[in-house]
Scaffold this motif. Structure first.
Motif, mmCIF file in Angstrom:
data_model
loop_
_atom_site.group_PDB
_atom_site.id
_atom_site.type_symbol
_atom_site.label_atom_id
_atom_site.label_comp_id
_atom_site.label_asym_id
_atom_site.label_seq_id
_atom_site.Cartn_x
_atom_site.Cartn_y
_atom_site.Cartn_z
ATOM 1 N N VAL A 89 97.144 55.255 67.962
ATOM 2 C CA VAL A 89 96.446 54.561 66.888
ATOM 3 C C VAL A 89 95.545 55.578 66.202
ATOM 4 N N SER A 90 95.443 55.480 64.877
ATOM 5 C CA SER A 90 94.588 56.421 64.139
ATOM 6 C C SER A 90 93.743 55.680 63.127
ATOM 7 N N ALA A 91 92.628 56.312 62.768
ATOM 8 C CA ALA A 91 91.764 55.807 61.698
ATOM 9 C C ALA A 91 91.736 56.848 60.596
ATOM 10 N N GLN A 92 92.121 56.451 59.384
ATOM 11 C CA GLN A 92 92.038 57.311 58.212
ATOM 12 C C GLN A 92 90.802 56.925 57.404
ATOM 13 N N LEU A 93 90.073 57.922 56.926
ATOM 14 C CA LEU A 93 88.869 57.671 56.151
ATOM 15 C C LEU A 93 88.944 58.449 54.845
ATOM 16 N N HIS A 94 88.548 57.802 53.761
ATOM 17 C CA HIS A 94 88.550 58.425 52.433
ATOM 18 C C HIS A 94 87.164 58.238 51.810
ATOM 19 N N LYS A 95 86.553 59.363 51.398
ATOM 20 C CA LYS A 95 85.244 59.325 50.738
ATOM 21 C C LYS A 95 85.374 59.878 49.333
ATOM 22 N N ASP A 96 84.971 59.064 48.361
ATOM 23 C CA ASP A 96 85.045 59.450 46.955
ATOM 24 C C ASP A 96 83.648 59.844 46.465
ATOM 25 N N TYR A 97 83.546 60.990 45.793
ATOM 26 C CA TYR A 97 82.262 61.485 45.282
ATOM 27 C C TYR A 97 82.180 61.412 43.762
ATOM 28 N N GLY A 98 83.090 60.666 43.168
ATOM 29 C CA GLY A 98 83.083 60.584 41.713
ATOM 30 C C GLY A 98 83.537 61.896 41.098
ATOM 31 N N GLU A 99 82.942 62.263 39.972
ATOM 32 C CA GLU A 99 83.355 63.468 39.255
ATOM 33 C C GLU A 99 82.644 64.729 39.752
ATOM 34 N N GLU A 100 81.632 64.554 40.597
ATOM 35 C CA GLU A 100 80.836 65.708 41.011
ATOM 36 C C GLU A 100 81.543 66.580 42.049
ATOM 37 N N HIS A 101 82.322 65.969 42.929
ATOM 38 C CA HIS A 101 82.998 66.710 43.983
ATOM 39 C C HIS A 101 84.369 66.093 44.249
ATOM 40 N N LEU A 158 88.433 54.831 74.475
ATOM 41 C CA LEU A 158 88.728 53.773 73.509
ATOM 42 C C LEU A 158 88.112 54.032 72.140
ATOM 43 N N GLU A 159 87.465 55.181 71.972
ATOM 44 C CA GLU A 159 86.855 55.443 70.676
ATOM 45 C C GLU A 159 86.957 56.917 70.298
ATOM 46 N N GLY A 160 86.887 57.162 68.991
ATOM 47 C CA GLY A 160 86.871 58.507 68.436
ATOM 48 C C GLY A 160 85.963 58.495 67.224
ATOM 49 N N SER A 161 86.001 59.534 66.429
ATOM 50 C CA SER A 161 85.123 59.585 65.259
ATOM 51 C C SER A 161 85.737 60.423 64.149
ATOM 52 N N VAL A 162 85.282 60.144 62.943
ATOM 53 C CA VAL A 162 85.654 60.895 61.742
ATOM 54 C C VAL A 162 84.355 61.221 61.012
ATOM 55 N N GLN A 163 84.280 62.418 60.445
ATOM 56 C CA GLN A 163 83.072 62.837 59.729
ATOM 57 C C GLN A 163 83.371 63.136 58.261
ATOM 58 N N TYR A 164 82.333 62.949 57.427
ATOM 59 C CA TYR A 164 82.433 63.392 56.032
ATOM 60 C C TYR A 164 81.054 63.890 55.590
ATOM 61 N N PRO A 165 80.993 64.817 54.634
ATOM 62 C CA PRO A 165 79.712 65.401 54.209
ATOM 63 C C PRO A 165 79.009 64.549 53.150
ATOM 64 N N ARG A 166 77.716 64.734 53.062
ATOM 65 C CA ARG A 166 76.926 64.016 52.059
ATOM 66 C C ARG A 166 77.111 64.622 50.675
ATOM 67 N N LEU A 167 77.135 65.927 50.580
ATOM 68 C CA LEU A 167 77.351 66.652 49.322
ATOM 69 C C LEU A 167 76.374 66.223 48.225
ATOM 70 N N GLY A 168 75.115 66.058 48.594
ATOM 71 C CA GLY A 168 74.083 65.788 47.607
ATOM 72 C C GLY A 168 73.988 64.375 47.097
ATOM 73 N N MET A 169 74.794 63.449 47.614
ATOM 74 C CA MET A 169 74.714 62.061 47.151
ATOM 75 C C MET A 169 73.371 61.463 47.563
ATOM 76 N N THR A 170 72.803 60.609 46.699
ATOM 77 C CA THR A 170 71.509 59.993 46.962
ATOM 78 C C THR A 170 71.675 58.486 47.155
ATOM 79 N N SER A 200 78.964 54.488 51.860
ATOM 80 C CA SER A 200 80.191 53.710 51.651
ATOM 81 C C SER A 200 81.423 54.610 51.718
ATOM 82 N N TYR A 201 82.521 54.037 52.215
ATOM 83 C CA TYR A 201 83.785 54.775 52.342
ATOM 84 C C TYR A 201 84.927 53.760 52.402
ATOM 85 N N ARG A 202 86.124 54.274 52.334
ATOM 86 C CA ARG A 202 87.314 53.452 52.510
ATOM 87 C C ARG A 202 88.041 53.918 53.771
ATOM 88 N N TYR A 203 88.717 52.986 54.431
ATOM 89 C CA TYR A 203 89.431 53.355 55.659
ATOM 90 C C TYR A 203 90.631 52.441 55.880
#
Length: 217
Positions: free
Chosen positions: A25-37, A56-68, A74-77
């Protein structure tokens, strides 16, 4: 450089059903930064051996990249399940994504499971001239219907009841039937398919000392 970790956890009821059902089983994560990144995609995976070992658990990471503000949370998965003999299924289905800002995702496949108890009087099997009862379960997974041998009822069994389980598509009730084998003469009698979702089924063994080769019960 700030990172956010999103944990994914396999639902405990489904973790118990991994053996013989799930490859991984896998978890896919998508983070959108708009036009900035550019957007960022990540994935974490647990194999059947991982789950069998108690992971029974794992993790996925994503960077902040200056978002305020809270928008960076928020993310999609989506969760993907590789099923033995059935291919891969995703939740949400197809190419869809779920929206979340939660720190933990619980993964469940878009399937259901049914547990049932089957009971028969072993003394009655002996009196009716029956040697064994072969129990089959029929279920539909991802639109494909299959039949498997679930267990064998023997007159020597210590317990009168056996437990059955079936994973299936939502709304597609699994079924069970029994083929009785006579102690002598090689005769057999097969019941109709019975709905497992009733939860409990009491079996009346037919009279195999006098029954014809095909009996509906």
């Amino acid at each position: 450089f700030e990172l956010r970790e999103v944990r994914f956890v396999v639902d405990g009821d489904w973790a118990a059903r991994f053996p013989g059902l799930v490859n991984w089983v896998s978890a896919q994560l998508h983070k959108d930064y708009g036009e900035e990144h550019p957007s960022v995609d990540g994935q974490g995976q647990l194999s059947a051996s991982d789950v069998a070992a108690g992971t029974l658990e794992g993790s996925v990471q994503y960077p902040r990249l200056g978002m305020t503000g809270d928008t960076w949370l928020s993310y999609r998965y989506r969760g993907n399940w590789s099923l033995l003999r059935h291919g891969t299924i995703s939740q949400p289905a197809g190419e869809g994504w779920a929206e979340s800002a939660a720190p933990i995702i619980t993964l469940r496949p878009p399937l259901e499971f049914t547990d049932a108890e089957l009971e028969v009087d072993r003394a009655a099997m002996t009196n009716q001239g029956i040697r064994v009862g072969v129990v089959e379960v029929r279920n539909r997974v991802l639109g494909s219907t299959g039949t498997r041998r679930a267990t064998v009822l023997r007159v020597t069994d210590a317990e009168p009841a056996v437990s059955l389980e079936a994973v299936h598509d939502p709304g597609a009730a699994p079924e069970v039937r029994v083929t009785w084998i006579a102690e002598r003469g090689g005769k057999s009698a097969t019941t109709d398919w019975m709905d497992m979702t009733v939860g409990y089924l009491w079996l009346e063994p037919p009279d195999m000392k006098e029954a014809p080769s095909e009996v509906e019960s």
